[in-house]
Structure formats: structure tokens, C-alpha cells
Write an enzyme that holds these catalytic residues in place. Sequence first.
Site, PDB file in Angstrom:
ATOM      1  N   LYS A   1      97.850  82.858  11.719  1.00  0.00           N
ATOM      2  CA  LYS A   1      99.128  82.132  11.629  1.00  0.00           C
ATOM      3  C   LYS A   1     100.315  83.096  11.564  1.00  0.00           C
ATOM      4  O   LYS A   1     101.336  82.876  12.206  1.00  0.00           O
ATOM      5  CB  LYS A   1      99.161  81.213  10.395  1.00  0.00           C
ATOM      6  CG  LYS A   1      98.085  80.145  10.373  1.00  0.00           C
ATOM      7  CD  LYS A   1      98.293  79.152   9.231  1.00  0.00           C
ATOM      8  CE  LYS A   1      98.195  79.764   7.848  1.00  0.00           C
ATOM      9  NZ  LYS A   1      96.889  80.331   7.516  1.00  0.00           N
TER      10      LYS A   1
ATOM     11  N   ARG B   1      99.841  72.627   2.204  1.00  0.00           N
ATOM     12  CA  ARG B   1      98.424  72.945   2.030  1.00  0.00           C
ATOM     13  C   ARG B   1      97.687  71.852   1.272  1.00  0.00           C
ATOM     14  O   ARG B   1      96.479  71.981   1.057  1.00  0.00           O
ATOM     15  CB  ARG B   1      98.297  74.241   1.224  1.00  0.00           C
ATOM     16  CG  ARG B   1      97.999  75.482   2.060  1.00  0.00           C
ATOM     17  CD  ARG B   1      98.149  76.670   1.139  1.00  0.00           C
ATOM     18  NE  ARG B   1      97.302  77.780   1.394  1.00  0.00           N
ATOM     19  CZ  ARG B   1      97.730  78.940   1.898  1.00  0.00           C
ATOM     20  NH1 ARG B   1      98.976  79.080   2.273  1.00  0.00           N
ATOM     21  NH2 ARG B   1      96.905  79.950   2.030  1.00  0.00           N
TER      22      ARG B   1
ATOM     23  N   ARG C   1      91.523  93.415   7.327  1.00  0.00           N
ATOM     24  CA  ARG C   1      92.981  93.304   7.517  1.00  0.00           C
ATOM     25  C   ARG C   1      93.716  94.314   6.619  1.00  0.00           C
ATOM     26  O   ARG C   1      93.345  94.548   5.483  1.00  0.00           O
ATOM     27  CB  ARG C   1      93.436  91.885   7.155  1.00  0.00           C
ATOM     28  CG  ARG C   1      94.957  91.717   7.173  1.00  0.00           C
ATOM     29  CD  ARG C   1      95.350  90.268   7.228  1.00  0.00           C
ATOM     30  NE  ARG C   1      95.239  89.583   5.949  1.00  0.00           N
ATOM     31  CZ  ARG C   1      95.628  88.311   5.791  1.00  0.00           C
ATOM     32  NH1 ARG C   1      96.115  87.615   6.793  1.00  0.00           N
ATOM     33  NH2 ARG C   1      95.505  87.732   4.616  1.00  0.00           N
TER      34      ARG C   1
ATOM     35  N   ARG D   1      95.488  93.612   0.924  1.00  0.00           N
ATOM     36  CA  ARG D   1      95.923  92.606  -0.038  1.00  0.00           C
ATOM     37  C   ARG D   1      94.833  92.384  -1.081  1.00  0.00           C
ATOM     38  O   ARG D   1      93.651  92.372  -0.752  1.00  0.00           O
ATOM     39  CB  ARG D   1      96.210  91.284   0.690  1.00  0.00           C
ATOM     40  CG  ARG D   1      97.586  91.223   1.285  1.00  0.00           C
ATOM     41  CD  ARG D   1      97.780  90.024   2.163  1.00  0.00           C
ATOM     42  NE  ARG D   1      97.345  88.753   1.595  1.00  0.00           N
ATOM     43  CZ  ARG D   1      97.583  87.562   2.159  1.00  0.00           C
ATOM     44  NH1 ARG D   1      98.251  87.503   3.299  1.00  0.00           N
ATOM     45  NH2 ARG D   1      97.155  86.453   1.621  1.00  0.00           N
TER      46      ARG D   1
ATOM     47  N   ARG E   1      88.899  81.396  -1.075  1.00  0.00           N
ATOM     48  CA  ARG E   1      90.088  80.837  -0.392  1.00  0.00           C
ATOM     49  C   ARG E   1      89.663  79.885   0.724  1.00  0.00           C
ATOM     50  O   ARG E   1      90.308  78.866   0.953  1.00  0.00           O
ATOM     51  CB  ARG E   1      90.954  81.974   0.180  1.00  0.00           C
ATOM     52  CG  ARG E   1      91.706  82.737  -0.918  1.00  0.00           C
ATOM     53  CD  ARG E   1      92.201  84.075  -0.428  1.00  0.00           C
ATOM     54  NE  ARG E   1      93.201  83.991   0.616  1.00  0.00           N
ATOM     55  CZ  ARG E   1      93.456  84.984   1.479  1.00  0.00           C
ATOM     56  NH1 ARG E   1      92.753  86.108   1.437  1.00  0.00           N
ATOM     57  NH2 ARG E   1      94.400  84.849   2.367  1.00  0.00           N
TER      58      ARG E   1
HETATM   59  P1  AMP Z   1      98.770  83.012   2.319  1.00  0.00           P
HETATM   60  O1  AMP Z   1      99.385  84.336   2.596  1.00  0.00           O
HETATM   61  O2  AMP Z   1      99.429  81.877   3.056  1.00  0.00           O
HETATM   62  O3  AMP Z   1      97.267  83.006   2.515  1.00  0.00           O
HETATM   63  O4  AMP Z   1      99.030  82.699   0.773  1.00  0.00           O
HETATM   64  C1  AMP Z   1      98.552  83.563  -0.241  1.00  0.00           C
HETATM   65  C2  AMP Z   1      98.385  82.787  -1.544  1.00  0.00           C
HETATM   66  O5  AMP Z   1      99.661  82.235  -1.943  1.00  0.00           O
HETATM   67  C3  AMP Z   1      97.456  81.586  -1.472  1.00  0.00           C
HETATM   68  O6  AMP Z   1      96.101  81.943  -1.649  1.00  0.00           O
HETATM   69  C4  AMP Z   1      97.974  80.737  -2.633  1.00  0.00           C
HETATM   70  O7  AMP Z   1      97.575  81.265  -3.884  1.00  0.00           O
HETATM   71  C5  AMP Z   1      99.482  80.947  -2.521  1.00  0.00           C
HETATM   72  N1  AMP Z   1     100.106  79.945  -1.627  1.00  0.00           N
HETATM   73  C6  AMP Z   1     100.727  80.187  -0.429  1.00  0.00           C
HETATM   74  N2  AMP Z   1     101.161  79.039   0.113  1.00  0.00           N
HETATM   75  C7  AMP Z   1     100.818  78.050  -0.733  1.00  0.00           C
HETATM   76  C8  AMP Z   1     100.963  76.634  -0.718  1.00  0.00           C
HETATM   77  N3  AMP Z   1     101.565  76.000   0.301  1.00  0.00           N
HETATM   78  N4  AMP Z   1     100.471  75.931  -1.783  1.00  0.00           N
HETATM   79  C9  AMP Z   1      99.879  76.550  -2.812  1.00  0.00           C
HETATM   80  N5  AMP Z   1      99.695  77.867  -2.882  1.00  0.00           N
HETATM   81  C10 AMP Z   1     100.140  78.625  -1.861  1.00  0.00           C
END
Ligand code: AMP
Length: 207
Positions: free
Chosen positions: A13, A88, A127, A153, A164
Site C-alpha cells: 500500500k 481498519r 523490509r 521496523r 498483525r
Molecule cells: P501500518 O504502518 O499501517 O501497518 O500501521 C502500523 C500500526 O499502527 C498498526 O499495526 C496499528 O498498531 C497502528 N495503526 C495504523 N493504522 C491504524 C488504524 N487505522 N486503526 C488502528 N490502528 C492503526
Amino acid sequence: MRLILFGAPGVGKGVQGGLLVKKLSIPSISTGDILRAAVKNQTPLGKTAKEFMDRGELVSDDIINNLVKERLKEDDVKNGFILDGYPRTIEQSEFLEGALKDSGIALDSVVSIDVEPEVIVKRLSSRRVDRKTGNIYNMISAPPPEGADVFQRDDDQEETIRHRLDVFDNQTTPLKNYYKEKGLLLEVDGNQAIDKVQNDICGKLKI
Ligand code: AMP
């Protein structure tokens, strides 16, 4: 154009959103990026979010919804935006729908990028992110240039990745049907080279 980029962690994404930003000249709003910046700056939001993020859990809907609502008030989203990593949960998508309705706007499309879980685990565990530019690399398929200062990360450790993906299955997958029923869903095969995926996305969006 107002888009959601939908898909499990690691489907691409961020990379595809970055390419769309250049093509469409609209901003990408990544809730993950906003939260990581808050963690780095040790803001109250960052302190609350960090423990959830480190465990691979979702941060509460209230916190995330407010954050997005505020972000959508900024000037640069007037001509459109790409949401990456939001919504989400069904609650988040309902909140978004209400917030957009209040502003008299609607979503154009939800682009779902699909990749099998085992491929994602491999991708995410290799990554790396450039500390300075935020560019995303992959130690197997797209290694960083020599001398780049990259890091992994915390949530890209295999055990956390698997968690996740479970969280995505349980809490986020239902959104696919939600948007399908609204006639907004476009599906793209994410198991292809980056430019091929981008091509497919642009084809489906007719841009
Ligand atoms: P991402 O980089 O989008 O995978 O987000 C990293 C982490 O941020 C996720 O594993 C969640 O802990 C938190 N996070 C990001 N976006 C959301 C969302 N829309 N709702 C809840 N937690 C989020």
C-alpha cells in the site's frame, strides 16, 4: 479523487500510494506513518499508541478516527486524498462515511491489493526503511543503495507480523464486503512487480 488503499500489512500500500501521489498530485494519508511520527516525537498520542503498535494490535478507533478527522480538515486534501491503512475496522469505516458526508464529499473507490499471507511474511521480514527519506526497501527484491541508513521496523519481526495478519483477518477483512456492497471495491493482484501492480491500479481507476 478520493481513494482508500486496502490490504493487509505488507501488500504494498505504501509503495503503490507513493506512486499514485506523484501521478495524481494528491496527498497520501497513512495512519501508520502519522502514529510512527508521534511515537518518534514522544507526543501523548505516540506514548499511547506505541504499546499497541509494538504488539501488532490496533490503536483504539476513537484515537484513530479523531486523528483522521483532523487531517481531513487540512487544505491539501481539497482535491482528493489516498487513505493508506485506514479504515481498519467497520467502526472506522462508518465514522469515515459520516465525516465525509458532513463535508459533502464521497469516496470514489476502494482499491484492494491482495497477496497471500506467506508471501507477506517473507516480504515484511526483509523490509527495511530509510531513516532519512522514509523510502521502503526489501533486502531480497529491492535492496537499498550502498551507504543508505536503513532500519527494520519493530513490528516487522516475524512473530509480530503473524499477529498483525491475524488482526487484519479478524478486524479488517470484513470491510472488503462492506465496500463491495457499496459498489466501490476494485481488486488488484499484488503478487506482481511494482510497476505491473501500479498499471493494474491505474487501469481499474481509469487514470
Ligand atoms: P501500518 O504502518 O499501517 O501497518 O500501521 C502500523 C500500526 O499502527 C498498526 O499495526 C496499528 O498498531 C497502528 N495503526 C495504523 N493504522 C491504524 C488504524 N487505522 N486503526 C488502528 N490502528 C492503526
